[in-house]
Write a protein that holds these residues in place. Structure first.
Motif, PDB file in Angstrom:
ATOM      1  N   LEU A  96     -12.540 -10.430  28.934  1.00 47.25           N
ATOM      2  CA  LEU A  96     -11.192 -10.391  28.369  1.00 47.25           C
ATOM      3  C   LEU A  96     -11.194 -10.368  26.847  1.00 47.25           C
ATOM      4  N   PRO A  97     -11.932 -11.246  26.155  1.00 49.85           N
ATOM      5  CA  PRO A  97     -11.959 -11.144  24.686  1.00 49.85           C
ATOM      6  C   PRO A  97     -12.419  -9.788  24.190  1.00 49.85           C
ATOM      7  N   GLY A  98     -13.455  -9.231  24.814  1.00 45.88           N
ATOM      8  CA  GLY A  98     -13.927  -7.912  24.397  1.00 45.88           C
ATOM      9  C   GLY A  98     -12.886  -6.838  24.634  1.00 45.88           C
ATOM     10  N   LEU A  99     -12.211  -6.892  25.795  1.00 43.89           N
ATOM     11  CA  LEU A  99     -11.185  -5.892  26.104  1.00 43.89           C
ATOM     12  C   LEU A  99      -9.995  -6.024  25.173  1.00 43.89           C
ATOM     13  N   VAL A 100      -9.613  -7.249  24.865  1.00 37.75           N
ATOM     14  CA  VAL A 100      -8.469  -7.493  23.974  1.00 37.75           C
ATOM     15  C   VAL A 100      -8.748  -6.934  22.578  1.00 37.75           C
ATOM     16  N   LEU A 101      -9.968  -7.127  22.087  1.00 40.58           N
ATOM     17  CA  LEU A 101     -10.333  -6.596  20.772  1.00 40.58           C
ATOM     18  C   LEU A 101     -10.205  -5.072  20.757  1.00 40.58           C
ATOM     19  N   LEU A 102     -10.724  -4.424  21.796  1.00 46.05           N
ATOM     20  CA  LEU A 102     -10.683  -2.965  21.852  1.00 46.05           C
ATOM     21  C   LEU A 102      -9.264  -2.452  22.059  1.00 46.05           C
ATOM     22  N   LEU A 103      -8.459  -3.178  22.842  1.00 47.09           N
ATOM     23  CA  LEU A 103      -7.059  -2.778  23.025  1.00 47.09           C
ATOM     24  C   LEU A 103      -6.279  -2.890  21.719  1.00 47.09           C
ATOM     25  N   GLY A 104      -6.605  -3.897  20.913  1.00 52.39           N
ATOM     26  CA  GLY A 104      -5.960  -4.026  19.604  1.00 52.39           C
ATOM     27  C   GLY A 104      -6.290  -2.845  18.712  1.00 52.39           C
TER      28      GLY A 104
END
Length: 501
Positions: free
Chosen positions: A55-63
């Motif tokens: 989730l943290p990795g996906l959130v960073l990329l989504l940002g």
């Protein structure tokens, strides 16, 4: 309700709370630099998420994904050079506004329209994605193969110069995806005796090279200066302008979401469609479009940001990339051992619903960041290209090596960068190649499973869903061929008439 609570709990993790705004900030900085699209930004930072939880990795990329889409309007307005392909339609009215001394107003309209478009699209994503995922749970191998073919044909038919180049690019991607051990028989394919290729071509070095390094090669070759806007004007949106852009922003946001939800269709297409429809149905002042009309900026920006979010519908629910940047996001999930698709909603609801919450919060944060830094973002475009693109190339090398600390991955990245450079120079679209790499294994495995289940016959192709999808695939290829044929007839007709005379 339980899924939402688990998603909220996951988002409240300190790491996620930090990476959500950080991703937006990085996305804005990346999108504001001409040439550094959301896809390039995600590809560059993808290796650095490898050590993070999903989730943290996906959130960073989504940002980065959403922030870059908005910020691409900054150089589009100030330099007539879209920071991202999705901002191409913004140039049509954004740059003329800047020439008239209204660059500040144009940037402000872009910010508001981007945020509104993103928020509306996020609500639509939240409402539609679970239903689509539930329906997709009924899919079997035949349905997934047919859906994969549709995605490949749609993205191939959108080739830059010709259908043939798009199809060839997609076929090359499928061929690269076949490198390694066969998933069913275990036979070695296209490894040429190289042990490092037994597990296939590593996705992260391939992505970093295909987008980060390739774009750096192209931009280093160009290295041209750009004109700057001397007067920014007021950044305030008056009531009259606000009233004129409000209906356009809402309607373009809704339309952009549905356009973006089509596999392979990016924000650039959504922006152009919304711009054209806004101009066509404008009740008054239609002649102002293309000369600096805020409605044109609002239509393009709300639609392209909405289309970006809409592209997550097929990405998360079906495992079919909605656009090129979404394909890189799928790569990030695959690296984490997660396969996007309907099963993801059941196996990892905290990841899916946490991502939904983070996307909504990210757009709200984007409004704050954009409002506070709107004067400063314009300075990013003044970074000398001689400094910017070598840095991108160095980051690409570091990123490719950091995943497994294997020099062979750097070699793969450089080969992919060279291939991407040659494809871009030759007018071969890179997007079908990437979609082919991502979808190739899905299409191959499900085709073979469908044939096994049907006893080696093609009876599965006559089932309702696969049949409809395969017909759509044929149409997506036939329509561009028909248009090209009509175009050739129109261009040759005058010569024929002259010869007859």
């Amino acid at each position: 309700m339980t899924d939402w609570l688990s998603g909220l709990e996951a988002v409240l993790d300190p790491t996620v709370l930090i990476l959500t705004p950080l991703g937006i900030l990085l996305g804005v900085l990346i999108g504001a630099m001409p040439g550094l699209s959301a896809t390039v930004g995600i590809a560059i930072f993808l290796p650095f998420t490898f050590t993070l939880d999903p989730l943290p990795g996906l959130v960073l990329l989504l940002g980065i994904y959403n922030g870059a889409c908005y910020a691409g309007s900054i150089p589009a307005i100030l330099l007539r050079t879209p920071g991202t392909p999705a901002s191409a339609a913004t140039v049509l009215d954004g740059y003329p506004m800047a020439q008239k001394g209204q660059a500040g107003l144009s940037l402000a309209v872009s910010l508001v329209a981007s945020v509104v478009g993103g928020l509306i699209a996020t609500v639509m994503l939240i409402a539609s994605a679970p239903a689509v995922a539930e329906f997709a749970l009924t899919f079997g191998p035949a349905e997934y193969f047919a859906l994969s073919v549709v995605a490949l044909t749609i993205i191939a038919s959108l080739g830059e110069d010709s259908l043939a180049k798009g199809v060839l690019s997609a076929a090359l991607g499928v061929l690269v995806a076949m490198v390694g051990l066969d998933s069913i028989s275990g036979a070695s394919r296209f490894t040429f005796g190289t042990p490092e290729l037994t597990g296939g071509v590593e996705l992260i070095p391939l992505l970093v090279g295909l987008f980060g390094a390739a774009e750096a090669f192209v931009q280093i070759e160009r290295m041209h200066g750009a004109e700057h806007v001397s007067s920014m004007g007021s950044f305030r949106i008056g009531k009259k302008v606000l009233r004129s852009i409000a209906p356009t922003t809402v309607l373009s946001s809704v339309g952009g979401f549905f356009i973006g939800a089509l596999p392979g269709v990016g924000g650039d297409i959504g922006g152009y469609v919304a711009y054209n429809e806004t101009r066509r149905f404008a009740r008054q002042g239609k002649e102002n479009f293309g000369k600096g009309d805020p409605r044109g900026v609002a239509a393009a920006e709300s639609a392209n940001n909405s289309a970006q979010v809409g592209g997550l519908v097929p990405t998360l629910t079906l495992g079919i990339p909605g656009n090129t940047a979404a394909a890189v996001l799928i790569g990030a999930l695959l690296v984490q051992g997660l396969r996007p698709g309907p099963q993801l909603f059941e196996s990892d609801p905290d990841l899916v619903y946490g991502a939904f919450i983070a996307i909504f919060a990210g757009f709200a944060f984007l409004l704050l960041v954009g409002a506070l830094g709107i004067r400063a973002w314009a300075q990013v475009i003044r970074i000398p290209p001689l400094l910017l693109w070598p840095i991108v190339l160095v980051l690409s090398i570091i990123g490719a090596y950091a995943v497994r600390t294997n020099p062979f991955d750097v070699f793969v990245m450089l080969i992919a960068g060279g291939l991407g450079y040659l494809m871009m120079k030759g007018g071969y679209p890179v997007a079908p190649f990437l979609i082919g790499v991502i979808i190739g294994p899905l299409a191959e495995d499900n085709y073979r499973l469908a044939m096994i289940q049907s006893g080696g016959t093609f009876g599965w192709a006559l089932d309702p869903i696969p049949f409809v999808l395969l017909v759509l695939a044929l149409i997506s290829l036939a329509v561009p061929l028909w248009r090209a044929h009509r175009g050739r007839r129109r261009t040759t007709r005058p010569d024929d008439e002259i010869s007859q005379v």
